[in-house]
Design an enzyme around this catalytic site. Sequence first.
Site, short mmCIF file in Angstrom:
data_model
loop_
_atom_site.label_atom_id
_atom_site.label_comp_id
_atom_site.label_asym_id
_atom_site.label_seq_id
_atom_site.Cartn_x
_atom_site.Cartn_y
_atom_site.Cartn_z
N LEU A 271 21.55 49.29 17.48
CA LEU A 271 21.45 49.52 16.03
C LEU A 271 22.36 48.58 15.25
O LEU A 271 22.03 48.10 14.17
CB LEU A 271 21.79 50.98 15.72
CG LEU A 271 20.76 52.01 16.18
CD1 LEU A 271 21.35 53.42 16.13
CD2 LEU A 271 19.50 51.94 15.32
N MET A 272 23.55 48.32 15.82
CA MET A 272 24.52 47.48 15.12
C MET A 272 24.11 46.00 15.16
O MET A 272 24.35 45.25 14.22
CB MET A 272 25.91 47.64 15.75
CG MET A 272 26.53 49.00 15.51
SD MET A 272 28.01 49.27 16.49
CE MET A 272 29.20 48.26 15.64
N LYS A 351 30.12 56.13 8.62
CA LYS A 351 29.79 55.19 7.53
C LYS A 351 28.52 54.43 7.91
O LYS A 351 28.46 53.80 8.98
CB LYS A 351 30.96 54.22 7.33
CG LYS A 351 30.64 53.03 6.39
CD LYS A 351 31.85 52.10 6.20
CE LYS A 351 31.46 50.82 5.47
NZ LYS A 351 32.59 49.88 5.31
N ASP A 356 26.74 45.06 4.18
CA ASP A 356 27.84 45.04 3.20
C ASP A 356 28.08 43.61 2.75
O ASP A 356 28.77 42.83 3.42
CB ASP A 356 29.12 45.61 3.85
CG ASP A 356 30.30 45.62 2.89
OD1 ASP A 356 30.09 45.38 1.68
OD2 ASP A 356 31.44 45.88 3.35
N SER A 361 32.20 42.24 -5.95
CA SER A 361 33.37 41.61 -5.30
C SER A 361 32.86 40.96 -4.01
O SER A 361 33.22 41.36 -2.89
CB SER A 361 34.44 42.65 -4.97
OG SER A 361 34.71 43.49 -6.06
N LYS A 363 31.70 39.08 -0.73
CA LYS A 363 32.42 38.52 0.41
C LYS A 363 32.13 37.04 0.54
O LYS A 363 31.06 36.58 0.09
CB LYS A 363 31.94 39.21 1.71
CG LYS A 363 32.42 40.62 1.91
CD LYS A 363 31.90 41.19 3.22
CE LYS A 363 32.38 42.60 3.44
NZ LYS A 363 33.83 42.73 3.62
N GLU A 435 33.71 49.82 -0.34
CA GLU A 435 32.62 50.76 -0.61
C GLU A 435 32.54 51.89 0.41
O GLU A 435 32.06 52.98 0.09
CB GLU A 435 31.27 50.02 -0.67
CG GLU A 435 30.59 49.74 0.67
CD GLU A 435 31.37 48.87 1.63
OE1 GLU A 435 32.28 48.16 1.18
OE2 GLU A 435 31.09 48.90 2.84
N ARG A 437 34.69 53.84 1.75
CA ARG A 437 35.43 55.06 1.41
C ARG A 437 34.71 55.87 0.33
O ARG A 437 34.91 57.07 0.22
CB ARG A 437 36.88 54.70 1.05
CG ARG A 437 37.05 53.82 -0.13
CD ARG A 437 38.42 53.16 -0.16
NE ARG A 437 38.50 51.99 0.72
CZ ARG A 437 39.60 51.25 0.88
NH1 ARG A 437 40.71 51.55 0.23
NH2 ARG A 437 39.59 50.21 1.67
N1 BES Z 1 33.10 46.68 5.90
C1 BES Z 1 34.30 46.16 5.43
C2 BES Z 1 35.42 46.15 6.46
C3 BES Z 1 35.23 45.30 7.67
C4 BES Z 1 35.75 44.03 7.73
C5 BES Z 1 34.58 45.78 8.78
C6 BES Z 1 35.60 43.26 8.85
C7 BES Z 1 34.44 45.02 9.90
C8 BES Z 1 34.95 43.76 9.94
C9 BES Z 1 34.79 46.98 4.25
O1 BES Z 1 33.79 47.52 3.46
C10 BES Z 1 35.59 46.07 3.39
O2 BES Z 1 35.07 45.10 2.95
N2 BES Z 1 36.85 46.41 3.18
C11 BES Z 1 37.72 45.59 2.41
C12 BES Z 1 38.65 46.50 1.67
C13 BES Z 1 39.52 45.78 0.66
C14 BES Z 1 38.65 45.26 -0.45
C15 BES Z 1 40.55 46.73 0.13
C16 BES Z 1 38.50 44.70 3.37
O3 BES Z 1 38.86 45.15 4.44
O4 BES Z 1 38.72 43.53 3.04
ZN ZN Z 2 31.96 47.94 4.44
ZN ZN Z 3 33.04 46.26 1.98
#
Ligand code: BES
Ligand code: ZN
Ligand code: ZN
Length: 592
Positions: A271-272, A351, A356, A361, A363, A435, A437
Amino acid sequence: MCRDGAGTSSLGDLCQRPTTLIITNFFLISNLNLTSFSLQPFPLVLSQQTLLRSLSFLTEPLQVLKGCTQVSLEPSVLQAEQPQFSQSRSPLPRGYSRGAGGKGLLLGAYASEEEGGAAQLSAAGDAFDSRVSGRLRELLAACGPPLKKGKARIFHGLHQDFPSVVVVGLGKKNAGVNDQENWDEDKENIRAAVAVGCRQIQDLEIPCVEVDPCGDAQAAAEGAVLGLHEYNELKQKKKPVVTPQLHGSAGNEAWQKGVIYAEGQNLARYLMEAPANYITPIKFAEYIEQKLGNFASNVKVHIRPESWIATQQMGAFLSVAKGSAEPPIFLEIHYLGGANANDSPLVFVGKGVTFDSGGISLKPSSGMDAMRADMGGAATVCSAIVTAAALNLPLNIIGLAPLCENMPSGKANKPGDVVRAKNGKTIQVDNTDAEGRLLLADALCYAHNFNARAIVNAATLTGAMDVALGSAATGVFTNSSWLWNHLYEASIVTGDRVWRMPLFEHYTKQVTDCPLADLSNIGKYSRAGGACTAAAFLREFVTAPHWAHLDIAGVMANKDEVPYLRKGMAGRPTRTLVEFAARLSQDSHNPK
Ligand code: BES
Ligand code: ZN
Ligand code: ZN
């Protein structure tokens, strides 16, 4: 052919005196670089797959066969311009077969108790060695330095029933639990060695392999089934299918259990790994529903649509989902394995961000594709429930998975927006990439409807978790030492480790100090302690006494760290969740 002086010797004689090695382009039997055969009168005949015009191809066999004092080269090796590997010309002894249709045998060997001593065969290895009049042991001794942990040697033509025999190094016998590493070393060694051996069999295109239980049939099955798994759903050319089977009659129940545990993790990996355009929220839910179809008598699946999510006042979850054209789903599964349908359940929450992008914001584009696995929390908890059902575990489990995409659009959350969660708390969305959380806040509130024995959520929540522990262990933030102990004990057995992280007030202050709302979705010192501020945020939605948050971002993918998983999405820590549920089902006493 030049056969220096070995023509009339018996195999036993040869092994006791300087060994003659023949390098030959005899025939192609595998796509390995080096393959050894036992053909009288030479104890070892090496077949080289690719004949180079230079003699550099000799380096590898000569390094492996340090014990050999004479080397004879078949003249054709030196003359050949093209590899001459037609199988029809291969003079295998009568009654022997190879490749497709044959059967492989995987046997374990422990490291010698003395430094540099010969490897000791496992019980099954010993038994097989007797069947071939001690030839396996002789060949193993003759073919180079002692077999190292996690390495494999292949022998062909030893026995009619098993044209190919792979011997794998299990390391030290009875190594037990290593308290520095926090895992059972015997089990880990078996998983790793069996995985390596099974892949060698796969490279040889042998469709079936009998696997030595190596003293722990469950670990052996896990190594085989995890080690062979690969996502090749969308490729026309797939790796050959290899079916592992238990060798011998003892340990069948443990073997079956290992297969079920490993298939559970492989479901999460599948799935992942799958692309986000294949595993959308609805497709994810339908896939799990279909997997649970086999256990319909004690499983209920609810695929809740957006309208239901709205009536539940899950404003935080909906605020993320509305940025995408793909509708959100709230997946709710009930497994009723307990003696009583109203026994307090274990509640799992995962989750389920099927992609994502970060939202507004956004990535960076490099590596963004990995965010197709941002539903790893949902994948591991749902797979753990499918596995619990397959094992018929005697407890009730509820699985909750908020599923949606996090996309930028005209409808997406904007930095600074304020949203309201199910419990009435307001949240300022200071970073739309935090997102996970937001989804979990609402799902955790909902989880409190079930009088749970324990609530355990899993989420690829923060990059900071990966920075803290890398892929060594899942970070666990919990308000319950009882729950921690169960998770920790389970992880020692599975080798998919957990490590306790803090839930200090220190971090709570950093998310509650917020200009416009009750909470900010990021810590006020931005990156500092990012995994801990995320956990502190989630805690604001929990009143249950036994709750654990598992941040699985660091263990989401495997490069080469876990030797029995190929590169790709790891499905961790599914087996630990299953083992934890199994242990909980044996512990009827919940502390107050
Ligand atoms: N899904 C990501 C976290 C993540 C990063 C999972 C790398 C697996 C590998 C999460 O939604 C995220 O983007 N978190 C941010 C939080 C920040 C904006 C406070 C992060 O970790 O940069
Ligand atoms: Zn995420
Ligand atoms: Zn994220």
